[in-house]
Design a protein around this motif. Structure first.
Motif, mmCIF file in Angstrom:
data_model
loop_
_atom_site.group_PDB
_atom_site.id
_atom_site.type_symbol
_atom_site.label_atom_id
_atom_site.label_comp_id
_atom_site.label_asym_id
_atom_site.label_seq_id
_atom_site.Cartn_x
_atom_site.Cartn_y
_atom_site.Cartn_z
ATOM 1 N N VAL A 32 5.301 15.133 -0.887
ATOM 2 C CA VAL A 32 6.298 14.963 -1.943
ATOM 3 C C VAL A 32 7.620 14.584 -1.265
ATOM 4 N N SER A 33 8.187 13.475 -1.710
ATOM 5 C CA SER A 33 9.481 13.047 -1.174
ATOM 6 C C SER A 33 10.480 13.053 -2.319
ATOM 7 N N VAL A 34 11.724 13.415 -2.014
ATOM 8 C CA VAL A 34 12.747 13.345 -3.057
ATOM 9 C C VAL A 34 13.936 12.556 -2.513
ATOM 10 N N GLN A 78 10.023 8.790 3.503
ATOM 11 C CA GLN A 78 10.525 8.380 4.818
ATOM 12 C C GLN A 78 9.364 8.175 5.784
ATOM 13 N N HIS A 79 9.343 7.060 6.460
ATOM 14 C CA HIS A 79 8.338 6.806 7.485
ATOM 15 C C HIS A 79 9.024 6.777 8.847
ATOM 16 N N VAL A 80 8.543 7.615 9.761
ATOM 17 C CA VAL A 80 9.119 7.594 11.111
ATOM 18 C C VAL A 80 8.111 7.019 12.096
ATOM 19 N N PHE A 81 8.648 6.514 13.192
ATOM 20 C CA PHE A 81 7.845 5.848 14.219
ATOM 21 C C PHE A 81 7.767 6.745 15.452
ATOM 22 N N GLY A 133 0.822 -1.215 0.000
ATOM 23 C CA GLY A 133 0.000 0.000 0.000
ATOM 24 C C GLY A 133 0.854 1.261 0.000
ATOM 25 N N ARG A 134 0.703 2.071 1.044
ATOM 26 C CA ARG A 134 1.416 3.346 1.110
ATOM 27 C C ARG A 134 2.793 3.243 1.753
ATOM 28 N N THR A 135 3.211 2.034 2.118
ATOM 29 C CA THR A 135 4.553 1.894 2.711
ATOM 30 C C THR A 135 5.353 0.913 1.863
ATOM 31 N N GLY A 174 -18.837 2.633 -2.790
ATOM 32 C CA GLY A 174 -19.328 1.660 -3.765
ATOM 33 C C GLY A 174 -19.133 0.230 -3.312
ATOM 34 N N MET A 175 -18.154 -0.001 -2.442
ATOM 35 C CA MET A 175 -17.872 -1.383 -2.032
ATOM 36 C C MET A 175 -18.841 -1.893 -0.976
ATOM 37 N N LEU A 176 -19.444 -0.965 -0.226
ATOM 38 C CA LEU A 176 -20.246 -1.380 0.930
ATOM 39 C C LEU A 176 -21.737 -1.108 0.734
ATOM 40 N N MET A 233 0.847 4.785 10.450
ATOM 41 C CA MET A 233 1.071 3.334 10.401
ATOM 42 C C MET A 233 0.476 2.684 11.649
ATOM 43 N N GLU A 234 0.602 3.369 12.786
ATOM 44 C CA GLU A 234 0.056 2.810 14.023
ATOM 45 C C GLU A 234 -1.473 2.763 13.969
ATOM 46 N N GLY A 235 -2.085 3.809 13.388
ATOM 47 C CA GLY A 235 -3.542 3.795 13.236
ATOM 48 C C GLY A 235 -3.957 2.591 12.402
ATOM 49 N N ALA A 236 -3.212 2.336 11.311
ATOM 50 C CA ALA A 236 -3.533 1.188 10.435
ATOM 51 C C ALA A 236 -3.454 -0.114 11.236
ATOM 52 N N CYS A 237 -2.384 -0.262 12.040
ATOM 53 C CA CYS A 237 -2.211 -1.529 12.778
ATOM 54 C C CYS A 237 -3.186 -1.632 13.946
ATOM 55 N N VAL A 239 -9.062 -6.970 -7.753
ATOM 56 C CA VAL A 239 -9.749 -5.720 -7.389
ATOM 57 C C VAL A 239 -11.157 -6.054 -6.895
ATOM 58 N N VAL A 240 -11.413 -5.769 -5.647
ATOM 59 C CA VAL A 240 -12.729 -6.075 -5.096
ATOM 60 C C VAL A 240 -13.676 -4.927 -5.428
ATOM 61 N N SER A 241 -14.845 -5.274 -5.991
ATOM 62 C CA SER A 241 -15.796 -4.193 -6.292
ATOM 63 C C SER A 241 -16.941 -4.156 -5.281
HETATM 64 C C1 LIG Z 1 4.981 9.532 1.815
HETATM 65 C C2 LIG Z 1 4.281 9.083 3.076
HETATM 66 C C3 LIG Z 1 4.877 9.316 4.308
HETATM 67 C C4 LIG Z 1 4.251 8.881 5.471
HETATM 68 N N1 LIG Z 1 4.892 9.064 6.663
HETATM 69 C C5 LIG Z 1 4.393 8.467 7.769
HETATM 70 C C6 LIG Z 1 5.156 8.477 8.963
HETATM 71 O O1 LIG Z 1 6.245 9.034 9.021
HETATM 72 N N2 LIG Z 1 4.617 7.876 10.062
HETATM 73 C C7 LIG Z 1 3.402 7.237 10.034
HETATM 74 O O2 LIG Z 1 3.000 6.655 11.050
HETATM 75 N N3 LIG Z 1 2.660 7.226 8.891
HETATM 76 C C8 LIG Z 1 3.117 7.823 7.765
HETATM 77 N N4 LIG Z 1 2.399 7.788 6.604
HETATM 78 C C9 LIG Z 1 1.032 7.237 6.631
HETATM 79 C C10 LIG Z 1 1.014 5.713 6.532
HETATM 80 O O3 LIG Z 1 1.827 5.266 5.479
HETATM 81 C C11 LIG Z 1 -0.431 5.255 6.286
HETATM 82 O O4 LIG Z 1 -1.275 5.808 7.268
HETATM 83 C C12 LIG Z 1 -0.575 3.723 6.343
HETATM 84 O O5 LIG Z 1 0.438 3.077 5.624
HETATM 85 C C13 LIG Z 1 -1.962 3.338 5.800
HETATM 86 O O6 LIG Z 1 -2.106 1.932 5.766
HETATM 87 P P1 LIG Z 1 -3.488 1.291 5.289
HETATM 88 O O7 LIG Z 1 -3.290 -0.178 5.272
HETATM 89 O O8 LIG Z 1 -4.584 1.857 6.102
HETATM 90 O O9 LIG Z 1 -3.729 1.822 3.793
HETATM 91 P P2 LIG Z 1 -2.897 1.552 2.465
HETATM 92 O O10 LIG Z 1 -1.432 1.419 2.762
HETATM 93 O O11 LIG Z 1 -3.281 2.590 1.487
HETATM 94 O O12 LIG Z 1 -3.369 0.107 1.967
HETATM 95 C C14 LIG Z 1 -4.601 -0.120 1.342
HETATM 96 C C15 LIG Z 1 -4.429 -1.211 0.277
HETATM 97 O O13 LIG Z 1 -5.704 -1.505 -0.279
HETATM 98 C C16 LIG Z 1 -5.540 -1.747 -1.660
HETATM 99 N N5 LIG Z 1 -6.851 -1.583 -2.318
HETATM 100 C C17 LIG Z 1 -7.537 -0.446 -2.528
HETATM 101 N N6 LIG Z 1 -8.719 -0.702 -3.134
HETATM 102 C C18 LIG Z 1 -8.775 -2.044 -3.306
HETATM 103 C C19 LIG Z 1 -9.746 -2.905 -3.881
HETATM 104 N N7 LIG Z 1 -10.875 -2.427 -4.392
HETATM 105 N N8 LIG Z 1 -9.484 -4.251 -3.914
HETATM 106 C C20 LIG Z 1 -8.323 -4.738 -3.391
HETATM 107 N N9 LIG Z 1 -7.374 -3.947 -2.828
HETATM 108 C C21 LIG Z 1 -7.597 -2.621 -2.786
HETATM 109 C C22 LIG Z 1 -4.515 -0.690 -2.077
HETATM 110 O O14 LIG Z 1 -3.921 -1.006 -3.311
HETATM 111 C C23 LIG Z 1 -3.551 -0.766 -0.894
HETATM 112 O O15 LIG Z 1 -2.526 -1.718 -1.093
HETATM 113 C C24 LIG Z 1 2.978 8.256 5.411
HETATM 114 C C25 LIG Z 1 2.370 8.040 4.175
HETATM 115 C C26 LIG Z 1 3.019 8.421 3.017
HETATM 116 C C27 LIG Z 1 2.358 8.138 1.702
#
Ligand SMILES: Cc1cc2nc3c(=O)[nH]c(=O)nc-3n(C[C@H](O)[C@H](O)[C@H](O)COP(=O)(O)OP(=O)(O)OC[C@H]3O[C@@H](n4cnc5c(N)ncnc54)[C@H](O)[C@@H]3O)c2cc1C
Length: 452
Positions: free
Chosen positions: A296-298, A55-58, A37-39, A272-274, A428-432, A234-236
């Motif tokens: 934006v990261s470089v 860069q992702h920090v903890f 996903g986003r990591t 749309g999914m729910l 990331m912690e919110g996700a976990c 892709v889940v619809s």
């Molecule tokens: C550049 C950047 C820097 C960040 N820095 C930090 C940081 O320093 N510290 C921190 O704690 N957090 C940071 N974050 C936030 C953190 O990365 C996100 O909050 C976290 O990774 C989100 O996880 P997630 O699983 O909720 O969502 P996501 O990682 O977006 O995962 C969702 C997944 O669902 C998949 N998906 C979507 N629709 C469908 C579908 N219809 N069918 C099947 N699969 C589907 C997507 O492809 C994706 O893989 C940062 C984010 C970015 C982008």
């Protein structure tokens, strides 16, 4: 039970790992060709290196994320050095330790660039801010962080030195956009976790790339536990009959039957999914209300060192955005060989994101030259610009309570993802944490089926 997890970001990965640890049969469906996903990492052949998408920090209170790393065997790859550095234009630095004497000095208004009477005003405003974070006035979610700072008399100098950066760091967005309640809630979460663990809040970083940290270990666990991982699935829709989940339908019309489903897609993909889920209108409201914020990261490979003193440095006085520089080779314990690798992060990068790669690289190099005298003659060996228009989400005033619970009105269906209701914002912690709660909902359902 056969459990389907939709989405292979951190929330979906943690859900799949923990469900399989609990003995459930798991299928993980991910839309893209790879997990994360986003990591994610983004290997670069041009410089034979593996930078990340940003860069992702903890933070030290990231307990569920740490539990995930324990589960996938990569906990050892996160370090908490206990300090970061503020860097001033021209090159001056100030090391900021978390907690301890430096923390106390900051609490008393001793911040870079804050002088004279402003120190007293800062100390007073900070005391009010902490008090109002814990005993929140009813208007807190009606105003932006910007307005909150004005109401408590936070001096501009203290905002520039620390507080605007903290808001962007915590909420991902600018002070004039984010609800004041979001940083307030996060300060409380951070303080509670610090008290519970009796360690001051500190910031840490991975010593390896994100694929190694988050994905490789999970894939090994999946292979060992027989988790069926399907890419480009892709889940619809999530399918429901008689108040119970029955599986999911893919965009090609194929169906995957399931006893339980965790839907772990980002907020901007959920609509749309729910449709078959009672109360989905309220969940979709979150999708309409939580607006995406760009980062934006470089990844900059230079021909010389710019002379960073610390692993990560926060540039003092950014233009309403949070600008950070990371010494990636130091963080990963590698000596520079052919080049010096720095990564820059601009959060809330609304203005930067529309520019070309060359423009973004020039802007970042100009910035480095302003803050690092040694960067004056530095040449760019390779520049890798990563635009993430949907990095995090903004929570504007009036949105308290909009994030949905992991438990849904449908038996066997739970939601996960950084946007669902947690103690954190878009992290990331919110996700976990959302995954831990979603898995608990599903395991509770498994137990109730077992007893029925
Ligand atoms: C550049 C950047 C820097 C960040 N820095 C930090 C940081 O320093 N510290 C921190 O704690 N957090 C940071 N974050 C936030 C953190 O990365 C996100 O909050 C976290 O990774 C989100 O996880 P997630 O699983 O909720 O969502 P996501 O990682 O977006 O995962 C969702 C997944 O669902 C998949 N998906 C979507 N629709 C469908 C579908 N219809 N069918 C099947 N699969 C589907 C997507 O492809 C994706 O893989 C940062 C984010 C970015 C982008």
């Amino acid at each position: 039970m056969h459990c389907v997890v939709v989405g292979g970001g951190l929330a979906g990965l943690a859900s799949a790992v923990w469900l399989s640890e609990a003995g459930q049969r798991v299928t993980l469906l991910e839309r893209r060709g790879s997990l994360g996903g986003r990591t994610i990492s983004m290997p670069l052949a041009a410089v034979d290196d593996i930078p990340d998408n940003g860069q992702h920090v903890f933070a030290s209170g990231y307990t569920d994320l740490m539990r995930y790393l324990e589960s996938v065997g990569t906990r050892e790859h996160v370090e908490f050095p206990g300090h970061m550095t503020f860097r001033m234009p021209g090159g001056g630095t100030r090391r900021s330790a978390f907690g301890g004497l430096t923390g106390l000095r900051a609490a008393l208004g001793d911040l870079p660039g804050v002088t004279g009477l402003d120190r007293l005003r800062t100390a007073r405003a900070q005391a009010t801010l902490i008090r109002q974070a814990f005993r929140q006035p009813e208007w807190l979610d009606k105003v932006t962080a910007d307005e909150w700072f004005r109401r408590i008399g936070m001096p501009q100098s203290a905002r520039k030195a620390l507080w605007d950066g903290i808001v962007i760091g915590l909420t991902g967005d600018k002070t004039e956009i984010s609800s004041a309640k979001v940083p307030a809630d996060l300060l409380v979460t951070g303080a509670r976790r610090a008290l519970a663990s009796r360690t001051p809040v500190s910031i840490g970083f991975p010593t390896v790339d994100l694929d190694t940290l988050f994905i490789a270990g999970a894939e090994k666990r999946f292979a060992d536990a027989g988790v069926d991982v399907r890419h480009r699935a892709v889940v619809s829709s999530i399918d429901v009959a008689d108040g119970k989940v029955t599986g999911v339908t893919l965009s090609d019309g194929a169906k995957v039957e399931a006893d339980a489903v965790i839907c772990a897609v980002p907020v901007w993909n959920v609509k749309g999914m729910l449709d078959q889920v009672p109360g989905h209108e309220r969940i979709y409201e979150a999708a309409d209300t939580l607006t995406p914020v760009p980062i934006v990261s470089v990844n900059l490979y230079l021909d010389r060192s710019i002379g960073m003193e610390d692993w990560g440095e926060i540039l003092y006085g950014g233009e309403g955005v949070l600008e950070q520089v990371w010494d990636r080779q130091r963080m990963h314990g590698r000596d520079p060989k052919d080049n010096w690798f720095y990564s820059t992060t601009v959060s809330a990068a609304y203005d930067l994101i529309g520019k070309t790669n060359a423009e973004i690289t020039d802007i970042q190099m100009d910035m480095l030259r302003r803050y690092y005298p040694q960067a004056a003659g530095a040449q760019v060996v390779h520049s890798h610009v990563v635009r993430m228009p949907r990095s995090t989400f903004a929570q504007r005033p009036g949105t308290a309570g909009i994030r949905p619970d992991q438990r849904t009105a449908v038996e066997g269906l739970a939601l996960a993802g950084d946007w669902t209701r947690t103690d954190w914002t878009t992290t990331m912690e919110g996700a976990c944490q959302s995954a831990a709660r979603a898995v608990e909902v599903i395991l509770e359902y498994a137990r109730s089926r077992h007893h029925a």
